[in-house]
Scaffold this active site. Structure first.
Site, short mmCIF file in Angstrom:
data_model
loop_
_atom_site.label_atom_id
_atom_site.label_comp_id
_atom_site.label_asym_id
_atom_site.label_seq_id
_atom_site.Cartn_x
_atom_site.Cartn_y
_atom_site.Cartn_z
CE1 TYR A 1 -7.01 -34.38 25.33
CE2 TYR A 1 -6.31 -33.66 27.35
CZ TYR A 1 -7.64 -33.89 26.46
OH TYR A 1 -8.74 -34.31 26.67
CG ASP B 1 -1.15 -28.04 29.07
OD1 ASP B 1 -1.22 -28.45 30.62
OD2 ASP B 1 -2.44 -28.05 28.50
CE LYS C 1 -5.02 -34.06 33.80
NZ LYS C 1 -4.30 -34.73 33.17
C1 LIG Z 1 -5.28 -33.85 31.06
C2 LIG Z 1 -4.35 -32.40 30.71
C3 LIG Z 1 -5.57 -31.17 30.54
C4 LIG Z 1 -6.92 -31.41 30.13
O1 LIG Z 1 -7.54 -31.80 31.21
P1 LIG Z 1 -8.86 -32.16 32.49
O2 LIG Z 1 -8.41 -31.22 33.05
O3 LIG Z 1 -9.07 -33.59 31.90
O4 LIG Z 1 -9.45 -30.97 31.45
C5 LIG Z 1 -4.82 -30.43 29.71
N1 LIG Z 1 -3.06 -30.50 29.52
C6 LIG Z 1 -2.78 -31.76 29.71
C7 LIG Z 1 -1.55 -31.59 29.50
C8 LIG Z 1 -3.46 -32.84 30.44
O5 LIG Z 1 -2.48 -33.41 30.88
#
Ligand SMILES: *Cc1c(COP(=O)(O)O)cnc(C)c1O
Length: 429
Positions: free
Chosen positions: A144, A239, A267
């Protein structure tokens, strides 16, 4: 759910789709009629408005590595608040945060702050396309990267849970530029490059997948992905929105010793306030507006409150690294869960990397999206309910991680292991 939460949920559903501002919060995939509503969080605990207390393993889906309301955060925020809430103009604290990120995350030479992980990933991909002059991207099934149009192809989490890997509203012209290959499958990646190599701008990957449940990279996987990208002149984007400052101060790239070209963060670096960041080699980052032709902007980017919470959190993590302690606690949790599974003769498997872990209701091993989806989600729903009843809040979906925070004590972990035993036992009935 109890009375006050039920009443609020009924009100919420009239004005907010499914009553929530992000889909997994609705608790739908675990067969609950609605979520509890939070009153407050304190340390390792979350309190709902009906007065129930839960040990929190969701931790706002990752940001709260120090638990709720950690000592000192409030003061840092109050100091920032005393200077206003937003300026849309440069501040010294932004520079300080950027310097800290560049110093701590190995591959970063320059970085830009944005307001969410979604924005970070979208911006990183646009930058990769602008830098390489190519249009395709490759992602891994079950990973994701936020809800940007290009990423809603086999995207894990909500998508996996709700069985809608491709979202309505995403033009085929756009999603057609995204190739998805199985996680941990370098042969499939090689093949994708053999077919499309000249047009691939970037490969984006969660270095530890945590949005199809936790799936560790197989030994050598990330190294091979790195080599394949270099061979074809495509950029490698890590990511690290979850793994950044989670596995180590320098994230997965420090933990595994692999250097990506671009990195997405979010995060933890906002300490519970809205934030994201993307960065990498200066040569690439200098393609961004106003230095270069790749446009990217944000009214609230580098917001002073987010930056204050982020600086507080990152300084704590760098000055007094909790990673060995987190590892020890997460290991205890893993060991306790494993013993329970073995004693009950349950068909379940457990993946853990550092303070991220997922208990899958399948015999396993879980190494990619296809094997994660073998899980018995109805059994997981029962388990979730059992844990909640026993005062433990785990993510309301099979395809998510449990997050261990520094606020958890050994005693709390002992209670969690016991709740796990009882909940698993009730799943067997
Ligand atoms: C949570 C998440 C996102 C998206 O971040 P948001 O602040 O919710 O837009 C992107 N990549 C990873 C791996 C994530 O866990």
């Amino acid at each position: 759910m109890d009375k006050l939460s039920r009443e609020l949920f009924a009100r919420a559903c009239k004005v907010i789709p499914a009553g929530v501002n992000s889909p997994v919060r609705a608790f739908r995939s675990v067969g609950e009629n609605g979520p509890f509503f939070v009153g407050r969080g304190e340390g390792a605990y979350l309190y709902d408005i009906d007065g129930n207390r839960y040990l929190d393993y969701v931790c706002s889906w990752g940001p709260l590595i120090l638990g709720h309301n950690p000592p000192g955060l409030r003061q840092a925020l109050e100091e920032a608040l005393g200077r206003g809430t937003s300026y849309g103009a440069a501040t010294g604290q932004e520079v300080e945060l950027a310097e800290l990120l560049v110093k701590t995350v190995p591959s970063l030479e320059m970085v830009r702050l944005v307001s969410s992980g979604t924005e970070a990933a979208m911006s990183a991909v646009r930058l990769a396309r602008g830098f390489t002059g190519r249009s395709r991207i490759i992602k891994f099934e079950g990973c994701y990267h936020g809800h940007g149009d290009s990423f809603l192809v086999k995207a894990g989490s909500g998508g996996a849970t709700f069985g809608v890997p491709d979202s309505a509203g995403v033009p085929a012209e756009l999603s057609g530029l995204t190739l998805a290959v199985p996680y941990n499958d370098t042969a499939a990646l090689e093949q994708a490059f053999a077919d499309w190599g000249e047009s691939v701008a970037a490969v984006i990957v969660e270095p530890v997948a945590a949005n199809m449940g936790v799936v560790p990279p197989a030994p050598g996987f990330l190294q091979e992905v790195r080599e394949i990208c270099s061979n074809y002149g495509a950029l490698l984007i890590f990511d690290e929105v979850i793994t950044g400052f989670r596995l180590a101060p320098g994230g997965a790239q420090e933990y595994f010793g692999i250097t990506p070209d671009l990195t997405c963060l979010g995060k933890i670096i906002g300490g519970g306030l809205p934030v994201g960041a993307f960065g990498g080699r200066a040569e690439i980052m200098k393609q961004l507006s106003p230095l270069g032709p790749v446009y990217q902007a944000g009214t609230l980017s580098g917001n002073p409150l987010s930056v204050a919470a982020g600086l507080f959190t990152l300084k704590s993590l760098v000055e007094d690294p909790p990673y060995r302690e987190l590892e020890r606690k997460a290991q205890r949790l893993e060991q306790g869960f494993r013993e329970n599974i073995a004693n009950l003769g349950l068909k379940a498997s457990l993946n853990r990397v550092g303070s991220l872990l997922t208990l899958f209701f399948t015999g396993g091993p879980v190494t990619d999206f296809a094997s994660a989806r073998q899980s018995d989600t109805a059994a997981f729903g029962k388990y979730f309910h059992g844990m909640l009843q026993r005062g433990v809040f785990v993510a309301p979906s099979q395809f998510e991680a449990c997050f261990v925070s520094t606020a958890l004590t050994d005693e709390m972990i002992g209670l969690t292991v016991e709740a796990n035993r009882q909940s698993l036992e009730s799943c067997l009935k």
